[in-house]
Write a protein that holds these residues in place. Structure first.
Motif, PDB file in Angstrom:
ATOM      1  N   GLU A 194      62.479   6.447  35.524  1.00 33.17           N
ATOM      2  CA  GLU A 194      62.012   5.314  36.320  1.00 33.17           C
ATOM      3  C   GLU A 194      63.181   4.446  36.803  1.00 33.17           C
ATOM      4  O   GLU A 194      63.188   3.962  37.944  1.00 33.17           O
ATOM      5  N   GLN A 201      65.652   3.742  45.309  1.00 32.10           N
ATOM      6  CA  GLN A 201      64.837   2.952  46.238  1.00 32.10           C
ATOM      7  C   GLN A 201      65.538   1.680  46.696  1.00 32.10           C
ATOM      8  O   GLN A 201      65.538   1.360  47.885  1.00 32.10           O
ATOM      9  N   GLY A 232      57.924   8.845  40.503  1.00 31.96           N
ATOM     10  CA  GLY A 232      58.109   8.544  41.920  1.00 31.96           C
ATOM     11  C   GLY A 232      59.345   9.160  42.528  1.00 31.96           C
ATOM     12  O   GLY A 232      59.789   8.756  43.614  1.00 31.96           O
ATOM     13  N   GLU A 235      59.088  10.848  46.317  1.00 31.50           N
ATOM     14  CA  GLU A 235      59.155   9.889  47.435  1.00 31.50           C
ATOM     15  C   GLU A 235      60.553   9.276  47.560  1.00 31.50           C
ATOM     16  O   GLU A 235      61.082   9.115  48.670  1.00 31.50           O
TER      17      GLU A 235
END
Length: 279
Positions: A194, A201, A232, A235
């Motif tokens: 994470e 990101q 995630g 993405e």
């Protein structure tokens, strides 16, 4: 004086001088400790002084500062450890002196909420502490000790809430550790997936290549690929391929390759725009 005697005398005198400085660092008042650490940091940049400093006890003294010393001395104490850790001859002595645990302590519990000046100093101390861990984790014989000292958890914490320049170093530590399959389970349990996705990101570009590398190493293994997708990573890696730094794209593509090898994740890979990003 004969040349051999002269050399011996000079070595003895250097040892005495450094021990005087280290005495201030260990037992002097806090403002004097900050100045002594500054002197050590500057001199440790010159390799001619490193051996005498280490022989005089600089490693142990700087570890002590990181553990219980004043905040404004910690950045320079960590800088001394960096310079010593870049000389492989001193790595074993650093580990034995407790440098790994001390640097992890700085990353975990440094007083970020302190006064502005102390917080600014601590930012540099965290960057330096992470660099010490980098230098040690590059050597296989110390990698287990780096992990045992709590570096995985500490570096994950830096990726989540630390300053950008510390994130770059923390990501490198995690990347080195992820190259050893024995440490992957602990990394995943510490929240590394994470945290690395978060860097991809919104983190600094210089940390993205190593963060993607951690995800790539974990996604190679069947037992972790579901967790990589759930974090995630698909993405985030598509985003890197579209607009991220070139140095991170190869690792981001590796993550997508590994995930696409599992039919259950194909729909997610396509839905995230991986086809368009790869084209």
């Amino acid at each position: 004086i004969a040349p051999s005697m002269s050399a011996t005398w000079m070595q003895w005198w250097q040892l005495v001088r450094w021990r005087r400085v280290l005495c201030v660092l260990q037992t002097g008042p806090d403002d004097a400790k900050a100045n002594a650490a500054c002197v050590l940091a500057h001199c440790s940049e010159d390799e001619r002084h490193l051996d005498a400093m280490v022989a005089a006890g600089a490693l142990e003294a700087c570890v002590g500062v990181l553990q219980t010393g004043p905040d404004d001395a910690k950045a320079n104490a960590a800088c001394v450890l960096i310079n010593c850790s870049e000389d492989e001859r001193h790595l074993d002595a650093m580990v034995a002196a407790g440098a790994l645990e001390a640097c992890v302590g700085v990353l975990q519990t440094g007083p970020d909420g302190a006064k502005a000046n102390a917080a600014r100093v601590l930012i540099h101390a965290k960057v330096n502490a992470a660099r010490v861990l980098i230098n040690c984790s590059e050597h296989e014989r110390h990698l287990d000790a780096v992990v045992a000292a709590g570096a995985l958890e500490a570096c994950v914490g830096v990726l989540q809430t630390g300053p950008d320049d510390a994130k770059v170093n923390a990501a490198r530590v995690l990347a080195h550790c992820s190259e050893d399959e024995r440490h992957l389970d602990a990394m995943v349990a510490a929240g590394a997936l994470e945290a690395c996705v978060g860097v991809l990101q919104t983190g600094p570009d210089d940390a993205k290549a190593n963060s993607a590398g951690v995800l790539a190493h974990c996604s190679e293994h069947e037992r972790h690929v579901d967790a990589v997708v759930a974090a995630g990573a698909v993405e985030a890696c598509v985003g890197v391929l579209q607009t991220g730094p070139d140095g991170a794209k190869a690792n981001a593509a590796r993550v997508l390759i590994h995930c696409s090898e599992h039919e259950r994740h194909l729909d997610a890979v396509v839905a995230a725009g991986a086809l368009e990003a790869c084209v």
